[in-house]
Design a protein around this motif. Structure first.
Motif, short mmCIF file in Angstrom:
data_model
loop_
_atom_site.label_atom_id
_atom_site.label_comp_id
_atom_site.label_asym_id
_atom_site.label_seq_id
_atom_site.Cartn_x
_atom_site.Cartn_y
_atom_site.Cartn_z
N PHE A 104 0.84 -1.21 0.00
CA PHE A 104 0.00 0.00 0.00
C PHE A 104 0.87 1.25 0.00
O PHE A 104 0.63 2.19 -0.78
CB PHE A 104 -0.92 -0.01 1.23
N TYR A 105 1.88 1.29 0.85
CA TYR A 105 2.79 2.45 0.87
C TYR A 105 3.48 2.61 -0.49
O TYR A 105 3.65 3.72 -0.99
CB TYR A 105 3.85 2.29 1.96
N VAL A 107 2.43 1.55 -3.56
CA VAL A 107 1.53 1.93 -4.66
C VAL A 107 1.06 3.37 -4.52
O VAL A 107 0.92 4.09 -5.52
CB VAL A 107 0.34 0.96 -4.71
N VAL A 108 0.82 3.82 -3.30
CA VAL A 108 0.28 5.17 -3.09
C VAL A 108 1.38 6.21 -3.05
O VAL A 108 1.30 7.26 -3.72
CB VAL A 108 -0.55 5.22 -1.79
N GLN A 109 2.42 5.95 -2.30
CA GLN A 109 3.41 7.00 -2.03
C GLN A 109 4.41 7.22 -3.16
O GLN A 109 4.71 8.37 -3.51
CB GLN A 109 4.16 6.66 -0.73
N ILE A 112 3.10 9.33 -6.33
CA ILE A 112 2.84 10.73 -5.94
C ILE A 112 4.16 11.45 -5.70
O ILE A 112 4.35 12.60 -6.13
CB ILE A 112 1.95 10.78 -4.69
N TRP A 185 -6.52 2.84 8.75
CA TRP A 185 -6.31 3.54 7.49
C TRP A 185 -5.71 4.92 7.70
O TRP A 185 -4.84 5.35 6.93
CB TRP A 185 -7.62 3.64 6.72
N ARG A 188 -2.04 4.54 8.36
CA ARG A 188 -1.30 4.30 7.11
C ARG A 188 -1.08 5.61 6.34
O ARG A 188 0.00 5.85 5.80
CB ARG A 188 -2.05 3.29 6.24
N PHE A 189 -2.11 6.44 6.28
CA PHE A 189 -1.98 7.69 5.55
C PHE A 189 -1.01 8.66 6.24
O PHE A 189 -0.36 9.45 5.58
CB PHE A 189 -3.35 8.34 5.35
N VAL A 192 2.27 7.63 4.94
CA VAL A 192 2.43 8.10 3.56
C VAL A 192 2.76 9.59 3.53
O VAL A 192 3.66 10.02 2.80
CB VAL A 192 1.14 7.81 2.75
N THR A 256 11.08 1.70 -0.13
CA THR A 256 9.75 1.48 0.46
C THR A 256 9.56 0.02 0.87
O THR A 256 8.97 -0.27 1.91
CB THR A 256 8.66 1.90 -0.53
#
Length: 322
Positions: A104-105, A107-109, A112, A185, A188-189, A192, A256
């Motif tokens: 998750f970190y 794919v998202v971070q 961006i 959640w 987690r954000f 990020v 990551t």
């Protein structure tokens, strides 16, 4: 070399050297210039190669041997079967959760962060911009800040009575304070956001260096053809940044997948392992909570395989040479 009698024009004889055979090559000294340079190069490389071998490759081999063993402390025995530690991963729900968190970190971070770094680098590369050195320094500084210091600041900002909740309630976006670090959640954000704040400026420096090698004639040609700022950046600048994009993507993905600092310092892996990374879980297995170095070594090799596979895919995709 043999000698033979040579008849001169007046009929007399004298002794001289015979002509060497066609395949004869005179030999020079063994330590000639080329060999001396070669040995000098190896002399400089040998200390570094020995250090890398002792500090990297030997521990890697030892870790693989440990991953085939079970037991506690120094009382280790070969696992039966040898791959039992790796098979155990398939049934470990905590490991699956930490893998999900890490992906998750990733794919998202990472996307961006790289996009922000490219945009900031392009803006700060404008020759007409005033105070470029100040802006570049301000954006780069977060990656030079101590991990402990910035973690304490973030924990304070995202506390229930922290600055973030106060600001969101002040503008009417929230009516009650949110427990940022106590919900899966939101925790987690927070990680990020911390990663973006800390590492965007670091990658921006790489893109700034790459922008110095962009052919300005292509930019001028795009402007003459009527391309706007966005089209010029997307269709002219970005293709020339492809090697640097691949490099920063590989470094960011590798970092990551091995994420430990933010998971440990910001959220402590909580709540209930819901923000813990794989490296954080590996650390707890190896050094805390009834240490199991064999199982932790198996996790480390899974991380190594993931890093190697993703790096290989990126290199194959990013290599557009004919």
């Amino acid at each position: 070399m043999a000698t033979q009698a040579i008849v001169t024009s007046d009929g007399s004889r004298r002794r001289g050297r015979s002509t060497p055979p066609p395949d004869f090559t005179p030999r020079g000294p063994w330590l000639n210039t080329a060999r001396r340079r070669n040995l000098t190069g190896w002399g400089f490389l040998l200390p570094a190669a020995l250090l890398i071998t002792l500090l990297s490759f030997v521990p890697m081999i030892q870790a693989f041997v440990l991953s085939l063993q079970t037991g506690r402390g120094s009382r280790l025995n070969w696992a039966e079967p040898l791959w039992s530690n790796y098979a155990r991963l398939l049934d470990d729900e905590i490991f699956k959760l930490t893998m999900f968190n890490t992906v998750f970190y990733l794919v998202v971070q990472v996307p961006i962060m790289l996009i922000l770094a490219m945009v900031l680098a392009n803006l700060l590369n404008d020759p007409k911009l005033r105070g470029k050195a100040l802006w570049r320094t301000m954006i780069f500084l977060p990656c030079a800040v101590s991990l402990v210091s910035y973690s304490l600041v973030f924990r304070t900002m995202f506390a229930t009575d922290g600055l973030v909740n106060d600001a969101l309630m002040a503008v009417g976006l929230m009516h009650d304070p949110l427990n940022w670090l106590g919900e899966p959640w939101t925790a987690r954000f927070v990680i990020v956001i911390g990663l973006l704040w800390r590492w965007t400026g670091y990658n921006m420096i790489f893109f700034l260096a790459a922008l110095q090698n962009v052919d300005h004639s292509t930019l001028e040609a795009a402007r003459i053809d009527g391309a706007g700022a966005f089209k010029t950046f997307w269709f002219v600048t970005v293709p020339q940044l492809r090697p640097m994009i691949v490099l920063t993507a590989i470094m960011s993905i590798n970092g990551t997948l091995q994420l430990f600092d933010e998971s440990w310092a910001l959220t402590k892996g909580g709540p209930s392992y819901n923000s813990m990374s794989m490296s954080h879980y590996l650390y707890e297995l190896a050094f805390l909570k009834n240490p199991n170095v064999g199982y932790a070594s198996a996790i480390s090799y899974v991380i190594l395989i993931m890093v190697a596979v993703l790096a290989l895919i990126q290199m194959k995709v990013g290599d557009k040479r004919d």
